[in-house]
Design a protein around this motif. Structure first.
Motif, PDB file in Angstrom:
ATOM      1  N   ALA A   1       0.810  -1.209   0.000  1.00 22.54           N
ATOM      2  CA  ALA A   1       0.000   0.000   0.000  1.00 22.54           C
ATOM      3  C   ALA A   1       0.849   1.267   0.000  1.00 22.54           C
ATOM      4  O   ALA A   1       0.315   2.364  -0.050  1.00 22.54           O
ATOM      5  N   VAL A   2       2.160   1.113   0.068  1.00 21.75           N
ATOM      6  CA  VAL A   2       3.038   2.291   0.089  1.00 21.75           C
ATOM      7  C   VAL A   2       4.075   2.192  -1.026  1.00 21.75           C
ATOM      8  O   VAL A   2       4.298   1.121  -1.592  1.00 21.75           O
ATOM      9  N   GLU A   3       4.702   3.356  -1.301  1.00 26.33           N
ATOM     10  CA  GLU A   3       5.720   3.382  -2.360  1.00 26.33           C
ATOM     11  C   GLU A   3       7.132   3.257  -1.820  1.00 26.33           C
ATOM     12  O   GLU A   3       8.056   2.944  -2.565  1.00 26.33           O
ATOM     13  N   GLY A   4       7.275   3.581  -0.526  1.00 25.83           N
ATOM     14  CA  GLY A   4       8.625   3.554   0.020  1.00 25.83           C
ATOM     15  C   GLY A   4       8.664   3.077   1.451  1.00 25.83           C
ATOM     16  O   GLY A   4       7.639   3.037   2.131  1.00 25.83           O
ATOM     17  N   SER A   5       9.869   2.690   1.903  1.00 21.00           N
ATOM     18  CA  SER A   5      10.037   2.238   3.278  1.00 21.00           C
ATOM     19  C   SER A   5      11.282   2.844   3.876  1.00 21.00           C
ATOM     20  O   SER A   5      12.306   2.988   3.185  1.00 21.00           O
ATOM     21  N   LEU A   6      11.161   3.205   5.145  1.00 26.45           N
ATOM     22  CA  LEU A   6      12.358   3.567   5.889  1.00 26.45           C
ATOM     23  C   LEU A   6      12.872   2.283   6.523  1.00 26.45           C
ATOM     24  O   LEU A   6      12.124   1.592   7.223  1.00 26.45           O
ATOM     25  N   LEU A   7      14.133   1.955   6.256  1.00 24.67           N
ATOM     26  CA  LEU A   7      14.731   0.776   6.880  1.00 24.67           C
ATOM     27  C   LEU A   7      15.509   1.256   8.107  1.00 24.67           C
ATOM     28  O   LEU A   7      16.568   1.857   7.968  1.00 24.67           O
ATOM     29  N   VAL A   8      14.941   1.025   9.276  1.00 27.42           N
ATOM     30  CA  VAL A   8      15.588   1.506  10.499  1.00 27.42           C
ATOM     31  C   VAL A   8      16.458   0.397  11.075  1.00 27.42           C
ATOM     32  O   VAL A   8      15.985  -0.708  11.326  1.00 27.42           O
ATOM     33  N   VAL A   9      17.749   0.728  11.245  1.00 21.64           N
ATOM     34  CA  VAL A   9      18.676  -0.243  11.803  1.00 21.64           C
ATOM     35  C   VAL A   9      19.390   0.410  12.986  1.00 21.64           C
ATOM     36  O   VAL A   9      19.805   1.568  12.905  1.00 21.64           O
ATOM     37  N   ASP A  10      19.503  -0.336  14.044  1.00 19.02           N
ATOM     38  CA  ASP A  10      20.219   0.119  15.232  1.00 19.02           C
ATOM     39  C   ASP A  10      21.710   0.237  14.877  1.00 19.02           C
ATOM     40  O   ASP A  10      22.329  -0.753  14.473  1.00 19.02           O
ATOM     41  N   ALA A  11      22.262   1.433  15.052  1.00 14.57           N
ATOM     42  CA  ALA A  11      23.634   1.671  14.597  1.00 14.57           C
ATOM     43  C   ALA A  11      24.657   0.915  15.424  1.00 14.57           C
ATOM     44  O   ALA A  11      25.818   0.829  15.045  1.00 14.57           O
ATOM     45  N   SER A  12      24.253   0.363  16.573  1.00 11.52           N
ATOM     46  CA  SER A  12      25.225  -0.416  17.332  1.00 11.52           C
ATOM     47  C   SER A  12      25.008  -1.911  17.117  1.00 11.52           C
ATOM     48  O   SER A  12      25.943  -2.689  17.172  1.00 11.52           O
ATOM     49  N   GLN A  13      23.791  -2.307  16.855  1.00 11.63           N
ATOM     50  CA  GLN A  13      23.508  -3.743  16.751  1.00 11.63           C
ATOM     51  C   GLN A  13      23.576  -4.287  15.330  1.00 11.63           C
ATOM     52  O   GLN A  13      23.874  -5.449  15.138  1.00 11.63           O
ATOM     53  N   GLY A  14      23.246  -3.464  14.364  1.00  8.19           N
ATOM     54  CA  GLY A  14      23.302  -3.931  12.987  1.00  8.19           C
ATOM     55  C   GLY A  14      22.055  -4.692  12.575  1.00  8.19           C
ATOM     56  O   GLY A  14      21.063  -4.762  13.294  1.00  8.19           O
ATOM     57  N   VAL A  15      22.148  -5.307  11.400  1.00  9.09           N
ATOM     58  CA  VAL A  15      21.005  -5.967  10.784  1.00  9.09           C
ATOM     59  C   VAL A  15      20.643  -7.247  11.555  1.00  9.09           C
ATOM     60  O   VAL A  15      21.524  -8.000  11.969  1.00  9.09           O
ATOM     61  N   GLU A  16      19.353  -7.464  11.796  1.00  6.93           N
ATOM     62  CA  GLU A  16      18.884  -8.683  12.452  1.00  6.93           C
ATOM     63  C   GLU A  16      18.015  -9.484  11.476  1.00  6.93           C
ATOM     64  O   GLU A  16      17.560  -8.961  10.457  1.00  6.93           O
ATOM     65  N   ALA A  17      17.766 -10.734  11.840  1.00  5.75           N
ATOM     66  CA  ALA A  17      17.034 -11.615  10.927  1.00  5.75           C
ATOM     67  C   ALA A  17      15.661 -11.052  10.575  1.00  5.75           C
ATOM     68  O   ALA A  17      15.199 -11.141   9.439  1.00  5.75           O
ATOM     69  N   GLN A  18      15.007 -10.480  11.575  1.00  6.89           N
ATOM     70  CA  GLN A  18      13.662  -9.958  11.323  1.00  6.89           C
ATOM     71  C   GLN A  18      13.702  -8.767  10.362  1.00  6.89           C
ATOM     72  O   GLN A  18      12.812  -8.605   9.529  1.00  6.89           O
ATOM     73  N   THR A  19      14.759  -7.936  10.501  1.00  3.16           N
ATOM     74  CA  THR A  19      14.924  -6.814   9.582  1.00  3.16           C
ATOM     75  C   THR A  19      14.968  -7.351   8.162  1.00  3.16           C
ATOM     76  O   THR A  19      14.323  -6.828   7.249  1.00  3.16           O
TER      77      THR A  19
END
Lengths: 609, 386
Positions: A106-124
């Motif tokens: 339903a949207v055209e874009g997404s903000l991908l929020v990542v914790d700058a200390s933890q990094g990418v997680e599986a759910q992300t």
């Protein structure tokens, strides 16, 4: 909820931005949403409750979103123009993957929020892949940049390595302090595309989500693709094939505001005297009843429970209350299903279907918390495909219902594709866990000092305390996500448990033959500890068909008598007896054996230990 | 109201709360009092409370009086006499009345035995507790084995009937230890002996020690062995159990004990005393103020020291009847249970318990717990009461 009436206005498409926020739990999605609302004046501070979008109590407590929610923000950008920004807050959990995919569509874009200390997680990962699949433009946002442990460069390169999108322009923010929120708003305007749509075409809108409101009935969240939707209009839900006349049409600011009409590219709600959420299907296409669109939107899928369990009231007198409570929950959650079930061990209850384990947990928790019900849950079971020798195929929701084995040609079980991200140190133990659970390794790669493992796993091994084990062996560091993949034949057998020679239906389960003996043994050992000594010896056995594969014995009680009575103090003795009688009420009578309820709960929760 | 609900049994329990020292296992209402004490003034409170209970239960016929404690053998024999006179003034006294006084077997207390006899006491129950010196010290007892044996002999020579208590299944006690000790005790005993397994009660020093791991109690298996050995030896000596912890030569049973277990009527006089009284066809559970001098003040102000006076429901009466009555070898009358509780014992429960050999029906219709059932009596009662 107060209503404000505003004159209908059509917003030019070029001044609309629709977006969602993709993040791992705890990475700051809701805090960022709060900040965006605050900065654009959607709510004044007095009205700000922490994390307004997650309004349900359990959602707030667990920091997870169950229902999609939306907010329309007005923002004057650096270019001097006013923009309408529609934020859809999506459910962030794998159980709600389909709902997530519809929100993202339903949207055209997404903000991908990542914790700058933890990094990418599986759910992300799982959620960002949904966004990419939905053709979203993705703007990476690094949150918690103010923390001493923040390492933006490392996380940026991790985003590029793992997800494969350019992160050089990632917006660096601290949602907590408010740092960089203005840059996020500008990025939304300048980097996300405006929606497309034809205002002259017949109405075509996507049903994003819906929920039950005590005052308004069902509130339906929609994204208009083409045409307009307005108050009084007769609309048709194409998959449900139901027609409604609209009562209200409006937007959330996040307060509910009637605006009477929504045009292409806009996101808002309608109400139409719809009584339950089950009448509205996420992903359905909404069109005008008289002048329908030619083609429904792609991607619709009816809700399909994948995990089942029995829920029984601890106190049999609560059965009607439980039924009423489940009915109320279902008003607002069409993906939760239940039907009456009788268990010799647990009495009257319900067989319930859920989208996944989290969904199960949430429903269980809401039943106990909001409705004050004490429940016993049987072991979660997946849906098996049982092919009979005569070619019939049955979907099996309850292991106790397994047909006679001689009539079964084969049993197929659902498999998943699992992604696990873990610090290197725990990799060995995690690989062993996956192997033990019949996993097939598909991939193993490294991102910095984090390993990413992909496994094919049978879902029935995962519903059996896999997640708890994973968390405990990785001290909470490993993250886990999965998608359902396919059904595969499995050498599955029904493990029955007999207490005092009588099968206890609530404890029977389908397990892989290779694991049956070990599991039966553990179950017997546990029950031996959990069933108190009776006046007689109680054999506990685990069996496959007629074959006993494990056995334990609860010894008989030898001594249980109060020695003295003080000066005719019959009261004290009576109180002891009353306590014993109350204790007995908490037992389930099984033949002549009384099994404490907690024994069921603990035995069903059993780990590998 | 069915006649079965009462049974014409009536007794008086008199609680004397004072002790020379508090024993570490004892959770009874006992108090160590130092300083001046006006015993005659204190006894006056008993007289007033007896008058109060008598006004509630006119026309009763007293079959037993029991002086318990605390340590009643610290009483001046004149006090015992005064209380007995007061009882006789308000109720009629059965000619075969049993008047028991609990006594400690110290040489000092033994000197008062003749005085008690003269006051009307015809039975003593001595708190011997052990026939080994070291355990006696550990149990906090202030007498030696020699003193205790002398006191028993003296009591037997003065009173028509006497009994003594022993505590067994003590920490570190072995079955062999107990076999020898109990055998000696059975030589010493005349018609009656009470044998209690040590239990750890909340609020005692043993409780704290036990929780701290410094007092190791026998496990269930050993406790069961102790119990079985006890049954075997007492039966062989001609003093079989007539109740879980009480053994007597047939005919020598304590009438007062039987009154409790048969769910008779009894007035509880003195601080912290419990009673069961039938008033206006309702069974009252009474209890008095526990603190000795608060009780006295209440009695002098209000005529009684009652702090609890509950009317028991049918279900509560049924529960009490079972919990008390099934301790007796004679069992209970199911008809009286029905008269008291308004319901029947579930046939299925009885049948189940019979199939395991835990209960049996006697020719007179009584239901009783078998020898196999007694060690697990609490579980059996819970099944029958459920």
């Amino acid at each position: 909820m107060p209503f404000c009436y505003q004159p209908a206005m059509t917003t030019p498409l070029k001044n609309i931005r629709n977006f969602s926020i993709v993040a791992h739990i705890d990475h700051g999605k809701s805090t960022l949403a709060d900040r965006l609302i605050q900065l654009t004046g959607g709510l004044d501070l007095r009205e700000m409750k922490s994390q307004v979008l997650d309004s349900m109590e359990i959602e707030r407590e667990r920091g997870i979103t169950i229902k999609a929610q939306t907010v329309r923000l007005t923002y004057r950008a650096a270019d001097g123009e006013d923009y309408i920004l529609n934020l859809i807050d999506t459910p962030g959990h794998v159980d709600f993957a389909y709902e997530v995919s519809r929100s993202l569509a339903a949207v055209e874009g997404s903000l991908l929020v990542v914790d700058a200390s933890q990094g990418v997680e599986a759910q992300t990962l799982a959620n960002v892949y949904h966004a990419i699949e939905a053709d979203n433009e993705i703007v990476p946002v690094l949150n918690k940049i103010d923390l001493p442990a923040a390492d933006p460069d490392r996380v940026k390169s991790q985003i590029e390595d793992v997800i494969g999108i350019d992160a050089s322009d990632a917006v660096e923010i601290s949602a907590k302090t408010g740092l960089g929120i203005d840059k996020v708003l500008e990025a939304i305007v300048t980097r996300l595309p405006a929606p497309n749509g034809d205002i002259t075409a017949p109405l075509k809108a996507l049903l994003v989500d819906s929920w039950y409101d005590t005052y308004l009935g069902v509130v339906v969240l929609i994204r208009v693709i083409d045409g307009t939707i307005r108050k009084g209009q007769r609309i048709r839900m194409m998959n449900a094939n139901a027609v409604y006349e609209l009562d209200r049409v409006g937007v959330f600011t996040p307060k509910l505001v009637d605006i009477g009409e929504l045009g292409p590219g806009e996101i808002g709600f309608f109400t139409a005297s719809i009584k339950e959420v089950a009448d509205t299907n996420v992903g359905d296409t909404i069109t005008d009843d008289k002048k329908p669109t030619a083609e429904a939107l792609p991607g619709f899928r009816p809700a399909q429970p994948v995990v089942f369990c029995g829920l029984f009231p601890v106190d049999a007198n609560d059965f009607d209350d439980l039924r009423a409570a489940m009915g109320k929950l279902r008003l607002n959650d069409a993906s939760f299903s239940f039907e009456m079930e009788t268990s010799a061990a647990l009495g009257f209850g319900f067989r319930c279907g859920f989208l996944g384990l989290l969904h199960l947990e949430i429903i269980q928790e809401r039943l106990s918390r909001e409705f004050n019900l004490d429940l016993i849950a049987t072991a979660p079971s997946v849906v098996y495909e049982v092919e009979m020798t005569n070619g019939d195929v049955q979907m099996l929701h309850n292991p106790a219902d397994l047909p006679d084995v001689v009539k079964i040609a084969e049993i197929r079980e659902p498999w998943i594709k699992a992604t696990i991200l873990t610090p290197d140190d725990y990799l060995g133990a995690i690989l062993k866990l996956c192997q033990d659970r019949r996993g097939i390794q598909r991939n193993l790669s490294y991102v910095g000092n984090r390993a990413m493992v992909e496994y094919d796993l049978p879902l029935n091994e995962v519903v059996f305390d896999f997640y708890d084990r994973l968390k405990s062996i990785s001290k909470g560091y490993a993250s886990f996500d999965y998608t359902l993949s396919d059904y595969r034949e499995g050498d599955l057998v029904k493990l029955s448990v007999l207490v005092n020679s009588e099968p206890v239906d609530a404890l029977s389960m389908l397990v892989h033959r290779s694991a049956a003996e070990a599991r039966g043994r553990v179950m017997c050992e546990k029950l031996k500890e959990l069933i108190p000594p009776h006046l007689f010896v109680i054999p506990i056995q685990a069996a496959i068909g007629g074959k006993i594969i494990a056995r334990e014995t609860v010894r008989a009680m030898r001594k249980d008598v109060t020695a003295k009575c003080y000066g005719g103090d019959a009261t004290r003795k009576r109180k002891l007896l009353e306590k014993q009688k109350a204790g007995k009420k908490k037992m389930r009578q099984f033949g002549s054996v009384e099994i404490p309820q907690e024994a069921f709960i603990k035995a069903l929760k059993m780990g590998d230990s | 109201m069915s006649a079965d609900r009462g049974n014409d049994l009536f007794g008086v329990y008199v609680h004397w709360p004072f002790c020379a020292a508090k024993c570490p296992y004892c959770d009874f209402n006992s108090h160590v009092h130092r300083g001046p004490f006006d015993e005659a003034g204190y006894v006056a409170a008993y007289a007033r409370e007896i008058a109060h209970f008598a006004s509630l239960t006119p026309g009763r016929h007293v079959q037993s009086v029991f002086f318990g404690g605390g340590t009643p053998s610290l009483m001046n024999p004149r006090s015992v006499g005064a209380i007995l006179n007061e009882i006789a003034r308000h109720w009629t006294i059965d000619e075969r009345v049993e008047i028991t006084l609990e006594a400690n077997p110290t040489s000092v207390e033994a000197e008062r035995f003749r005085g008690y006899r003269a006051a009307g006491v015809n039975r003593v129950s001595l708190g011997v507790q052990a026939l080994r010196d070291k355990p006696l010290a550990e149990l906090g007892r202030r007498h030696t084995v020699d003193e205790a044996v002398a006191a028993v002999h003296l009591a037997q020579s003065i009173f028509e009937r006497s009994s003594f208590d022993l505590i067994y299944a003590r920490p570190r006690q072995t079955l062999e230890d107990w076999r020898e000790e109990l055998s000696e005790a059975l030589w010493l005993a005349q018609g009656h002996i009470s044998l209690y397994q040590l239990t750890i009660e909340m609020g005692t020093r043993f409780y704290d020690l036990h929780r701290a791991g410094k007092l190791v109690m026998p496990d269930e298996e050993l406790a069961a062995d102790f119990y079985e050995l006890t049954q075997e030896l007492t039966a062989a000596a001609g003093l079989p159990a007539y109740e879980i912890s009480n053994h007597a030569r047939p005919g020598q049973e304590s009438r007062h004990n039987l009154l409790y277990w048969r769910y008779g009527e009894y007035a509880g006089v003195g601080p912290g005393a419990h009673g069961r009284l039938l008033v206006n066809n309702q069974r009252h559970a009474t209890a008095t103020e526990k603190m000795p001098f608060d009780w006295q003040a209440r009695v002098m102000a209000a005529g009684h020291g009652l702090v609890t006076d509950d009317i028991l429901t049918w279900e509560e009466q049924g529960d009490e009847f079972l919990v008390m009555g099934l301790r007796l070898k004679e069992g209970i009358s199911p008809a009286r249970f029905t008269a008291l509780s308004g319901r029947r014992i579930a046939e299925r429960q009885i049948a189940d318990l019979k199939s395991y050999g835990f209960v049996e029906t006697l020719p007179n219709g009584n239901l009783r717990v078998t020898e196999k059932g007694f060690p697990v009596l609490d579980a059996v009662v819970a099944d029958l009461a459920a």
